[in-house]
Design a protein around this motif. Structure first.
Motif, PDB file in Angstrom:
ATOM      1  N   VAL A   1       0.840  -1.204   0.000  1.00 38.31           N
ATOM      2  CA  VAL A   1       0.000   0.000   0.000  1.00 38.31           C
ATOM      3  C   VAL A   1       0.872   1.249   0.000  1.00 38.31           C
ATOM      4  O   VAL A   1       0.621   2.198  -0.752  1.00 38.31           O
ATOM      5  N   GLU A   2       1.922   1.259   0.818  1.00 38.29           N
ATOM      6  CA  GLU A   2       2.799   2.425   0.857  1.00 38.29           C
ATOM      7  C   GLU A   2       3.521   2.624  -0.470  1.00 38.29           C
ATOM      8  O   GLU A   2       3.728   3.755  -0.908  1.00 38.29           O
ATOM      9  N   ILE A   3       3.902   1.531  -1.112  1.00 42.80           N
ATOM     10  CA  ILE A   3       4.556   1.635  -2.418  1.00 42.80           C
ATOM     11  C   ILE A   3       3.617   2.306  -3.420  1.00 42.80           C
ATOM     12  O   ILE A   3       4.030   3.143  -4.226  1.00 42.80           O
ATOM     13  N   SER A   4       2.339   1.942  -3.365  1.00 42.61           N
ATOM     14  CA  SER A   4       1.385   2.523  -4.318  1.00 42.61           C
ATOM     15  C   SER A   4       1.157   4.010  -4.060  1.00 42.61           C
ATOM     16  O   SER A   4       0.821   4.762  -4.968  1.00 42.61           O
ATOM     17  N   ARG A   5       1.347   4.438  -2.812  1.00 41.84           N
ATOM     18  CA  ARG A   5       1.102   5.848  -2.460  1.00 41.84           C
ATOM     19  C   ARG A   5       2.357   6.709  -2.551  1.00 41.84           C
ATOM     20  O   ARG A   5       2.274   7.893  -2.829  1.00 41.84           O
ATOM     21  N   PHE A   6       3.507   6.108  -2.283  1.00 40.68           N
ATOM     22  CA  PHE A   6       4.735   6.890  -2.212  1.00 40.68           C
ATOM     23  C   PHE A   6       5.813   6.242  -3.086  1.00 40.68           C
ATOM     24  O   PHE A   6       6.426   5.253  -2.674  1.00 40.68           O
ATOM     25  N   PRO A   7       6.057   6.783  -4.270  1.00 40.80           N
ATOM     26  CA  PRO A   7       7.047   6.186  -5.183  1.00 40.80           C
ATOM     27  C   PRO A   7       8.436   6.056  -4.558  1.00 40.80           C
ATOM     28  O   PRO A   7       9.184   5.133  -4.888  1.00 40.80           O
ATOM     29  N   GLU A   8       8.768   6.958  -3.627  1.00 44.69           N
ATOM     30  CA  GLU A   8      10.108   6.897  -3.036  1.00 44.69           C
ATOM     31  C   GLU A   8      10.290   5.633  -2.181  1.00 44.69           C
ATOM     32  O   GLU A   8      11.407   5.123  -2.040  1.00 44.69           O
ATOM     33  N   VAL A   9       9.193   5.110  -1.626  1.00 40.08           N
ATOM     34  CA  VAL A   9       9.290   3.862  -0.862  1.00 40.08           C
ATOM     35  C   VAL A   9       9.675   2.726  -1.796  1.00 40.08           C
ATOM     36  O   VAL A   9      10.560   1.914  -1.496  1.00 40.08           O
ATOM     37  N   SER A  10       9.021   2.680  -2.953  1.00 41.28           N
ATOM     38  CA  SER A  10       9.339   1.662  -3.946  1.00 41.28           C
ATOM     39  C   SER A  10      10.800   1.748  -4.378  1.00 41.28           C
ATOM     40  O   SER A  10      11.502   0.742  -4.476  1.00 41.28           O
ATOM     41  N   GLN A  11      11.269   2.953  -4.620  1.00 41.44           N
ATOM     42  CA  GLN A  11      12.653   3.147  -5.057  1.00 41.44           C
ATOM     43  C   GLN A  11      13.632   2.687  -3.986  1.00 41.44           C
ATOM     44  O   GLN A  11      14.625   2.016  -4.265  1.00 41.44           O
ATOM     45  N   ARG A  12      13.357   3.030  -2.724  1.00 42.71           N
ATOM     46  CA  ARG A  12      14.244   2.612  -1.640  1.00 42.71           C
ATOM     47  C   ARG A  12      14.266   1.085  -1.500  1.00 42.71           C
ATOM     48  O   ARG A  12      15.324   0.491  -1.310  1.00 42.71           O
ATOM     49  N   LEU A  13      13.114   0.447  -1.593  1.00 38.86           N
ATOM     50  CA  LEU A  13      13.070  -1.005  -1.478  1.00 38.86           C
ATOM     51  C   LEU A  13      13.833  -1.666  -2.613  1.00 38.86           C
ATOM     52  O   LEU A  13      14.550  -2.652  -2.406  1.00 38.86           O
ATOM     53  N   ARG A  14      13.692  -1.120  -3.821  1.00 37.89           N
ATOM     54  CA  ARG A  14      14.446  -1.669  -4.947  1.00 37.89           C
ATOM     55  C   ARG A  14      15.941  -1.475  -4.743  1.00 37.89           C
ATOM     56  O   ARG A  14      16.734  -2.393  -4.959  1.00 37.89           O
ATOM     57  N   THR A  15      16.327  -0.293  -4.321  1.00 38.85           N
ATOM     58  CA  THR A  15      17.752   0.012  -4.157  1.00 38.85           C
ATOM     59  C   THR A  15      18.388  -0.853  -3.077  1.00 38.85           C
ATOM     60  O   THR A  15      19.492  -1.373  -3.248  1.00 38.85           O
ATOM     61  N   LEU A  16      17.684  -1.008  -1.965  1.00 39.98           N
ATOM     62  CA  LEU A  16      18.269  -1.726  -0.837  1.00 39.98           C
ATOM     63  C   LEU A  16      18.056  -3.229  -0.912  1.00 39.98           C
ATOM     64  O   LEU A  16      19.000  -4.006  -0.883  1.00 39.98           O
ATOM     65  N   PHE A  17      16.809  -3.645  -0.999  1.00 41.20           N
ATOM     66  CA  PHE A  17      16.499  -5.049  -0.799  1.00 41.20           C
ATOM     67  C   PHE A  17      16.534  -5.862  -2.087  1.00 41.20           C
ATOM     68  O   PHE A  17      17.077  -6.963  -2.108  1.00 41.20           O
ATOM     69  N   VAL A  18      15.964  -5.340  -3.163  1.00 39.52           N
ATOM     70  CA  VAL A  18      15.984  -6.087  -4.425  1.00 39.52           C
ATOM     71  C   VAL A  18      17.417  -6.250  -4.913  1.00 39.52           C
ATOM     72  O   VAL A  18      17.805  -7.315  -5.382  1.00 39.52           O
TER      73      VAL A  18
END
Length: 196
Positions: A111-128
């Motif tokens: 849900v947070e990824i869908s609302r805040f693009p920066e969360v998605s970017q951080r998860l991709r950068t760090l965890f993916v």
């Protein structure tokens, strides 16, 4: 003049890293996702909220790290074969995703990824990125053993293995036992070996 070391700023204190993640997990178990706060986590960890924000940009990122994995690369088990290595990795991912805390956190992170693009970017950068490094190590071993003639596309392998497990656990809410997981790995390995 050139200097060596960790660069500007204070070095990361790994004891604080661990304390934050333990505190986050304990709070999550005690009060649930909605009631976990950075203030409460800092107090329980014996640190400051600023120290948490130096490590994590949001509650979602912190709890994702606490219940699934951190950005630290963990080399997959070397079982002696590509199939065995992928199965061991798949079992670890399944275990991480199937925990009650992961099942509470992951939908809220989505849900947070869908609302805040920066969360998605951080998860991709760090965890993916760390997940793909692990898969790269596993596939490199297979190439070194002669099981694969060339290095496959990391993104594709990551999506196929992780995606199958994510869909099973979070979308259709079914258990995936070792036999089914072996079937997924067999199909993946067959595709990797048969590609021209």
């Amino acid at each position: 003049m050139t200097t060596t070391g960790q660069g500007l700023g204070r070095p990361r204190d790994h004891e604080i890293d661990a304390a934050i993640l333990v505190a986050a997990r304990e709070l999550l178990a005690a009060v649930g996702y909605a009631h976990v706060t950075m203030d409460a986590t800092a107090a329980k960890a014996g640190t400051s909220k600023a120290a948490i924000y130096r490590r994590f940009h949001s509650k979602a990122e912190m709890l994702f790290a606490a219940v699934l994995h951190t950005a630290q690369v963990v080399l997959p088990a070397d079982t002696g074969s590509l199939s065995g290595d992928l199965l061991a990795l798949g079992q670890r991912i399944r275990s991480d995703m199937s925990s009650p805390t992961a099942r509470e956190v992951v939908p809220r992170v989505i849900v947070e990824i869908s609302r805040f693009p920066e969360v998605s970017q951080r998860l991709r950068t760090l965890f993916v990125a760390s997940e793909r490094e692990e898969i790269e190590a596993l596939l490199s071993r297979a190439v070194g053993r002669g099981e694969l003639s060339r290095m496959p596309n990391l993104t594709t392998v990551h999506r196929l293995l992780g995606g199958a497990l994510f869909f099973t656990v979070f979308v259709i809410d079914e258990a995936i036992d070792d036999t089914e997981l072996e079937n997924v790995v067999d199909v993946l390995v067959l595709g990797l070996r048969d590609r021209p």
